[in-house]
Each structure stands twice: as structure tokens, then as C-alpha cells.
Design a protein around this motif. Structure first.
Motif, PDB file in Angstrom:
ATOM      1  N   ILE A   1       0.844  -1.190   0.000  1.00 13.16           N
ATOM      2  CA  ILE A   1       0.000   0.000   0.000  1.00 13.16           C
ATOM      3  C   ILE A   1       0.880   1.240   0.000  1.00 13.16           C
ATOM      4  O   ILE A   1       1.908   1.288   0.693  1.00 13.16           O
ATOM      5  N   GLN A   2       0.498   2.246  -0.809  1.00 14.18           N
ATOM      6  CA  GLN A   2       1.238   3.505  -0.902  1.00 14.18           C
ATOM      7  C   GLN A   2       0.374   4.670  -0.422  1.00 14.18           C
ATOM      8  O   GLN A   2      -0.801   4.775  -0.773  1.00 14.18           O
ATOM      9  N   HIS A   3       0.992   5.525   0.391  1.00 14.55           N
ATOM     10  CA  HIS A   3       0.404   6.793   0.824  1.00 14.55           C
ATOM     11  C   HIS A   3       1.424   7.906   0.591  1.00 14.55           C
ATOM     12  O   HIS A   3       2.634   7.642   0.563  1.00 14.55           O
ATOM     13  N   PRO A   4       0.983   9.146   0.479  1.00 12.87           N
ATOM     14  CA  PRO A   4       1.945  10.248   0.443  1.00 12.87           C
ATOM     15  C   PRO A   4       2.774  10.267   1.730  1.00 12.87           C
ATOM     16  O   PRO A   4       2.216  10.168   2.833  1.00 12.87           O
ATOM     17  N   GLN A   5       4.095  10.360   1.598  1.00 11.13           N
ATOM     18  CA  GLN A   5       4.943  10.378   2.780  1.00 11.13           C
ATOM     19  C   GLN A   5       4.579  11.536   3.699  1.00 11.13           C
ATOM     20  O   GLN A   5       4.656  11.422   4.925  1.00 11.13           O
ATOM     21  N   GLU A   6       4.151  12.637   3.125  1.00  9.24           N
ATOM     22  CA  GLU A   6       3.763  13.798   3.932  1.00  9.24           C
ATOM     23  C   GLU A   6       2.637  13.453   4.903  1.00  9.24           C
ATOM     24  O   GLU A   6       2.627  13.915   6.040  1.00  9.24           O
ATOM     25  N   ASN A   7       1.694  12.622   4.466  1.00 13.38           N
ATOM     26  CA  ASN A   7       0.591  12.235   5.343  1.00 13.38           C
ATOM     27  C   ASN A   7       1.084  11.421   6.541  1.00 13.38           C
ATOM     28  O   ASN A   7       0.623  11.607   7.671  1.00 13.38           O
ATOM     29  N   ILE A   8       2.024  10.501   6.278  1.00 15.15           N
ATOM     30  CA  ILE A   8       2.562   9.683   7.370  1.00 15.15           C
ATOM     31  C   ILE A   8       3.361  10.564   8.326  1.00 15.15           C
ATOM     32  O   ILE A   8       3.267  10.433   9.555  1.00 15.15           O
ATOM     33  N   ASN A   9       4.145  11.487   7.780  1.00 14.86           N
ATOM     34  CA  ASN A   9       4.912  12.402   8.634  1.00 14.86           C
ATOM     35  C   ASN A   9       3.991  13.199   9.551  1.00 14.86           C
ATOM     36  O   ASN A   9       4.248  13.359  10.745  1.00 14.86           O
ATOM     37  N   ARG A  10       2.911  13.707   8.974  1.00 12.36           N
ATOM     38  CA  ARG A  10       2.006  14.552   9.743  1.00 12.36           C
ATOM     39  C   ARG A  10       1.345  13.761  10.873  1.00 12.36           C
ATOM     40  O   ARG A  10       1.160  14.260  11.984  1.00 12.36           O
ATOM     41  N   SER A  11       1.004  12.524  10.589  1.00 16.53           N
ATOM     42  CA  SER A  11       0.379  11.691  11.608  1.00 16.53           C
ATOM     43  C   SER A  11       1.351  11.335  12.722  1.00 16.53           C
ATOM     44  O   SER A  11       0.997  11.365  13.900  1.00 16.53           O
ATOM     45  N   GLN A  12       2.596  11.024  12.357  1.00 16.63           N
ATOM     46  CA  GLN A  12       3.569  10.563  13.344  1.00 16.63           C
ATOM     47  C   GLN A  12       4.278  11.695  14.073  1.00 16.63           C
ATOM     48  O   GLN A  12       4.600  11.579  15.254  1.00 16.63           O
ATOM     49  N   TYR A  13       4.535  12.819  13.360  1.00 16.38           N
ATOM     50  CA  TYR A  13       5.334  13.904  13.922  1.00 16.38           C
ATOM     51  C   TYR A  13       4.563  15.200  14.112  1.00 16.38           C
ATOM     52  O   TYR A  13       5.072  16.145  14.734  1.00 16.38           O
ATOM     53  N   GLY A  14       3.358  15.295  13.540  1.00 15.37           N
ATOM     54  CA  GLY A  14       2.590  16.528  13.653  1.00 15.37           C
ATOM     55  C   GLY A  14       2.953  17.560  12.603  1.00 15.37           C
ATOM     56  O   GLY A  14       2.433  18.666  12.619  1.00 15.37           O
ATOM     57  N   THR A  15       3.846  17.225  11.692  1.00 14.34           N
ATOM     58  CA  THR A  15       4.240  18.133  10.618  1.00 14.34           C
ATOM     59  C   THR A  15       4.522  17.320   9.369  1.00 14.34           C
ATOM     60  O   THR A  15       4.937  16.151   9.453  1.00 14.34           O
ATOM     61  N   GLY A  16       4.299  17.917   8.202  1.00 15.66           N
ATOM     62  CA  GLY A  16       4.479  17.185   6.952  1.00 15.66           C
ATOM     63  C   GLY A  16       5.919  16.930   6.582  1.00 15.66           C
ATOM     64  O   GLY A  16       6.194  16.052   5.766  1.00 15.66           O
ATOM     65  N   ASP A  17       6.845  17.692   7.156  1.00 12.66           N
ATOM     66  CA  ASP A  17       8.262  17.544   6.805  1.00 12.66           C
ATOM     67  C   ASP A  17       9.104  17.915   8.008  1.00 12.66           C
ATOM     68  O   ASP A  17       9.235  19.104   8.330  1.00 12.66           O
ATOM     69  N   HIS A  18       9.666  16.923   8.690  1.00 11.46           N
ATOM     70  CA  HIS A  18      10.494  17.199   9.865  1.00 11.46           C
ATOM     71  C   HIS A  18      11.951  17.283   9.432  1.00 11.46           C
ATOM     72  O   HIS A  18      12.513  16.306   8.923  1.00 11.46           O
ATOM     73  N   PRO A  19      12.602  18.437   9.608  1.00  9.56           N
ATOM     74  CA  PRO A  19      13.957  18.628   9.068  1.00  9.56           C
ATOM     75  C   PRO A  19      15.020  17.753   9.712  1.00  9.56           C
ATOM     76  O   PRO A  19      16.073  17.510   9.110  1.00  9.56           O
TER      77      PRO A  19
END
Length: 531
Positions: free
Chosen positions: A290-308
Motif C-alpha cells: 500500500i502507498q500513501h503520500p509520505q507527507e501524510n505519514i509524517n504529519r500523523s507521526q510527527y505533527g508536521t508534513g516535513d520534519h527537518p
């Protein structure tokens, strides 16, 4: 050395802050600390506004006795350093050098350790070197012809070479084999951070160079690696191995054979079965990617779409279905691709892959369901292989040899997809729409849907209708186990089943660790081999 556990710092901390926190925890000045070694680093993201690293560290200080005497916290104690130890040579004489079938993690690490201790092993690999293998795989992904002996499953480095290069394992490690495997990866070019991060990975691009370096050292130490060398028979007399036959014509005499053949060497399993070597069918798992946008997973796990700092997020999910089966995520690849991982003509299997930077647009993971010998439709040791083949043949036919894909919403509705949604497809290999419900057993489809709906409660957007499914994920682990005794031999004297293909590992690290175990068993029994 003093061990400090549960030391917490913000994810953007400096090295100076780590030293300062250690000194404060030990209640000593920073100048009294001589060195700090990070033993483990993990991410605590339970509070999205306060994500932090949690460390275990070893501290060298001139005040060790004072610190231990004054310590009131259970998180402060003496560091118990353990090191990996390879056994001294045994006393039995070798009449020929040991032969290893397969240059995946199990075979390579077994060969490397034997070579470093004077045993001059011969590695036989049915596929190509990792350099030529990459060319063959890229050609296949771009529409070229599949090479049955050189593909994502076969060739130097094994199936894990075209994966995320994940190095985490659940295997207990009292003898420090896990640590030794990681140290060897670092020695041959992996980032030193894999020695302490909680979920280490290498990436397929970096792993290729590491594999090549290991091969070169084996050769430099007097070992040999032969590519395009497929073992087609075994010479066994009176319960003892006499030699192996390569490509149906050349026999290589040997009394010591390491079977590190990988989970997809189906023709080799068939030969072993014909030669009366005991095997048994074992449970494994099958499903889809299964594929999802990585940004969605980041937002769910870290609260932001891109954690530097933390980079792309991963996940690990499980669910117990109403039908009694378990469904779970497996081999999750942040910023990765779904790849055509086929190894047999007219059969299709998929896998996941990430490069070291994990900078692809999508996250992908296998969603798999446990199947047992009762599901295989046969009672032979190779019934699980037949089960895999039926699924792979149906997957191949469903989309004329291309990777079959389907949006999750259409999978639920039991209808083929006609267009992608907002999720951008990320594949290595040609793909086309199909209805995978047509070839999956209903108990698998039902379990997968229940799993996705359950996972939505933990990751918002997991059940989005345009998430991309691809199949079939059938090579999660070996469907066969070759029993072995406490000396790591099977019932045929001289044959040592090893790694994932033999049913004793479940990934790169555990396979490499099993390679060390078998090398130890051989070395503790036999004296070094003189060329």
C-alpha cells in the motif's frame, strides 16, 4: 564506564547539550567527563509538540566510584561491556574447503567470518555480481526480459539488496552477534549511526557498495566467489555429503556445505526434497503493498508534513481480524518505491525499496496476513511454494505481466480502478490496473480491508480511497524450514541449513546473524583449511 538510561533531549540538541545533560544527571562538572558513547537512540513522538530523543549512553569519568556511590536513580549504573567472540579452531581435519551456496546476508557473513579465520571458503552464487545485477534489474524494470537467475531475488547481496536495507531485528543477542553484524556493515561503508539508532537502515544504493566490499575481502583472504553458478544436485552417500553439482555438469567435492539459498530458491528446494533431505512446510504471510503520500505519514507521526531532523516517518501496525487471522504492516519503506520482485517467468511478486535518503514522494508498506500449512491445499513440505506460485501466476495474468494496481476504495468495492487519485504512483517496474479481488482468496481480501480500516484509527488517512494497492506480496519469508540439530547440521552430515531460506531468519540482520552462528559451528569443529 557508567551507563545512563532514559536520558532525554530535544531532537535539535547539540553535542555540547548531550555532555551537559550527562554531567547534570551524574551531578559532576562537564570537565570530569572524558568521553561519551551513544549506545541507543530512539524517538519519542507521543507528544507532537515535545518530540525528543531518548538515549542510553556510556560515560567515562574520573569520578566513577563517587558517581555510583551517590547515584539514587535506577537509570544510572555500571556499564557491562560485552564483546563478540569467534571460537578457536576445532581439531577435525578438512579434506576440502567449505562451500557456501548463496551470497545473500547469511552466505556473505558466514563466508566473511570463515575467510577471516583461515578457512578459505568457496561461495557459489547463481546470479551475477551486484554491479551486473543492478544493470539486469534496471533493464527488467524498464520493460526488459526477466532473468530467472539474476533479479531482485537472486544475485550477490540477496533479496535484501533491493529493499530498504532495514537492520532492526527482534532476535535476542546475548552473544553480541547483532552488534558484530552492525559493526561489519560500518566497517564496509555504512553510516556509524546504525550502531545506535533504534531503527537502523542502510538503503539499497549504499548496501550495494558494502556487499561488493565484503566480496573483495573474502577473495583477498584466500576465499573464492563464483557467480552464475547454480547448484543443481547434491552427492550424498551413506548419510554424508560428498559434493555438489553446478549447472548439471561440474561436481565440486566438499564435506562442508552451508545452505544459504534464500527464500526463493524453489528449484533448489525441489532437488533437496528429491534427495531425501527432510524439510517441513511452515507458516508465512502474504498480502499487498500500500502507498500513501509520505507527507501524510509524517504529519500523523510527527505533527508536521516535513520534519527537518527526523526525516520521513515510518510506522508499524497490527490488527486481529474477526476471522481469527492477524494482519500487519511489514517491511515499511519511507520515501520508497514498490518494485517488481519477480524471479520466475509468468509469475509476479512485489516488494518495497528505499534509497538511503528515503526522499521519494510516497511511503509504502506490505500489508500481510498470516497463512499456515492448513491453507496451502497440500501436505507436502513444498505445499507453501505451490501456494505462492498460484497467487503469483494469477497476479501475472491479471495485468498481462505488469504489476497489478488498484485504489483502496475500488478494492473495497470489488471493482478495477480506472485512474489514480491524488496519490502519485511510485513504482520500479511497469504497472497496470486490475481487480486483485479476482485472484486473492476472500479470507485475505477480508482481512486486508479490516486491517486498513483499523489502521485508520492510528494513522489518519490510512484508509483514504485513493491509497494505491499493488500485489502480490508473497515472498515475506521462507515457506519451508530445513530442520537442523544443535550443531547446526541437518540429518545429512556436512550440510548446514542457514539463514532465511532454511527458515531461521526474517530479514537482513537475522540472516547475517545466522551466518555467524553457522560459521562458528564449523570453526569450532574443524581446523583451518590449508590451500
Amino acid at each position: 564506564m557508567i551507563r545512563i538510561n532514559q536520558l532525554k533531549l530535544p531532537v535539535d540538541h547539540t553535542e555540547e547539550a548531550l555532555w551537559a545533560k550527562a554531567a547534570k544527571t551524574l551531578k559532576i562538572p562537564v570537565k570530569e567527563i572524558r568521553s561519551i558513547q551513544i549506545i541507543k537512540q530512539s524517538v519519542d513522538a507521543r507528544k507532537k509538540e515535545e518530540i525528543h530523543f531518548t538515549y542510553s549512553i556510556d560515560v567515562e569519568t574520573t569520578k566513577e566510584e563517587y558517581v555510583i556511590h551517590k547515584a539514587k536513580s535506577g537509570d544510572i549504573g555500571i556499564s557491562e561491556k560485552k564483546e563478540y567472540s569467534f571460537p578457536k579452531p576445532g581439531t577435525e581435519r578438512m579434506t576440502s574447503r567449505p562451500v557456501i551456496i548463496g551470497a545473500g546476508p547469511a552466505g556473505l557473513f558466514c563466508g566473511l567470518m570463515l575467510a577471516r579465520h583461515g578457512y578459505h571458503p568457496l561461495l557459489l552464487e547463481r546470479g551475477e555480481s551486484v554491479e551486473k545485477r543492478r544493470e539486469a534489474v534496471d533493464l527488467f524494470w524498464n520493460g526488459g526480459t526477466l532473468k530467472p537467475d539474476c533479479n531482485v531475488q537472486f544475485g550477490e547481496g540477496g533479496a535484501g539488496t533491493f529493499s530498504d536495507g532495514k537492520l532492526n531485528t527482534l532476535v535476542k543477542d546475548p552473544l553480541m552477534r547483532n552488534r558484530k553484524v552492525l559493526e561489519l556493515f560500518v566497517e564496509f561503508g555504512a553510516d556509524p549511526s546504525i550502531l545506535y539508532v533504534n531503527k537502523p537502515h542502510i538503503g539499497t544504493d549504499v548496501l550495494s557498495g558494502i556487499v561488493k566490499g565484503m566480496r573483495e575481502e573474502i577473495i583477498n583472504l584466500g576465499g573464492e566467489v563464483r557467480f552464475n553458478s547454480r547448484v543443481t544436485d547434491f552427492n550424498v552417500k551413506n548419510g554424508r555429503l560428498q559434493g555438489v553439482v553446478v549447472d548439471e555438469k561440474k561436481e565440486i567435492p566438499t564435506e562442508i556445505l552451508v545452505l544459504a539459498i534464500g527464500h526463493s530458491a524453489r528449484d533448489t528446494f525441489e532437488v533437496l526434497d528429491k534427495r531425501g533431505i527432510p524439510m517441513e512446510a511452515k507458516a508465512f504471510a502474504v498480502g499487498l503493498r500500500i502507498q500513501h503520500p509520505q507527507e501524510n505519514i509524517n504529519r500523523s507521526q510527527y505533527g508536521t508534513g516535513d520534519h527537518p531532523i527526523l526525516g520521513p516517518a515510518d510506522y508499524k501496525l497490527t490488527h486481529q481480524c474477526t476471522n481469527g487471522r492477524g494482519v500487519y504492516s511489514f517491511c515499511m519503506c519511507p520515501g520508497g518505491y514498490v518494485v517488481n520482485a519477480s524471479s520466475e517467468e509468468h509469475r509476479l511478486a512485489v516488494n518495497g525499496m528505499s534509497y538511503h535518503k528515503r526522499d521519494g514522494v510516497n511511503a509504502n508498506s506490505a500489508l500481510i496476513v498470516t497463512v499456515t500449512p492448513e491453507d496451502f491445499g497440500g501436505a507436502t513440505p513444498l505445499a507453501g511454494i505451490a501456494y505462492q506460485r498460484r497467487l503469483e501466476e494469477a497476479a501475472f495474468l491479471s495485468s498481462s505481466g505488469k504489476i497489478p494496481v488498484q485504489l483502496y476504495g475500488d478494492f473495497k468495492k470489488n471493482q478495477p480502478s480506472k485512474a489514480f487519485g491524488d496519490v502519485e504512483p511510485a513504482f520500479k517496474g511497469l504497472y497496470d490496473f486490475a481487480n486483485m479481488r479476482d485472484f486473492l482468496p476472500e479470507y485475505l481480501s477480508e482481512s486486508l480491508i479490516q486491517g486498513v480500516e483499523s489502521f485508520e484509527r492510528r494513522i489518519h488517512g490510512f484508509s483514504r480511497q485513493d491509497a494505491i494497492l499493488a500485489g502480490v506480496e508473497s515472498r515475506t519469508s521462507s515457506p519451508v524450514r530445513i530442520p537442523r540439530d544443535e550443531a547446526f547440521e541437518c540429518s545429512i552430515n556436512g550440510i548446514y541449513p542457514c539463514g532465511e531460506g532454511a527458515g531461521y531468519a526474517g530479514g537482513i540482520t537475522s540472516a547475517a546473524m545466522d551466518g555467524l552462528k553457522v560459521a562458528e559451528a564449523i570453526a569450532s569443529r574443524f581446523d583451518r583449511f590449508s590451500l
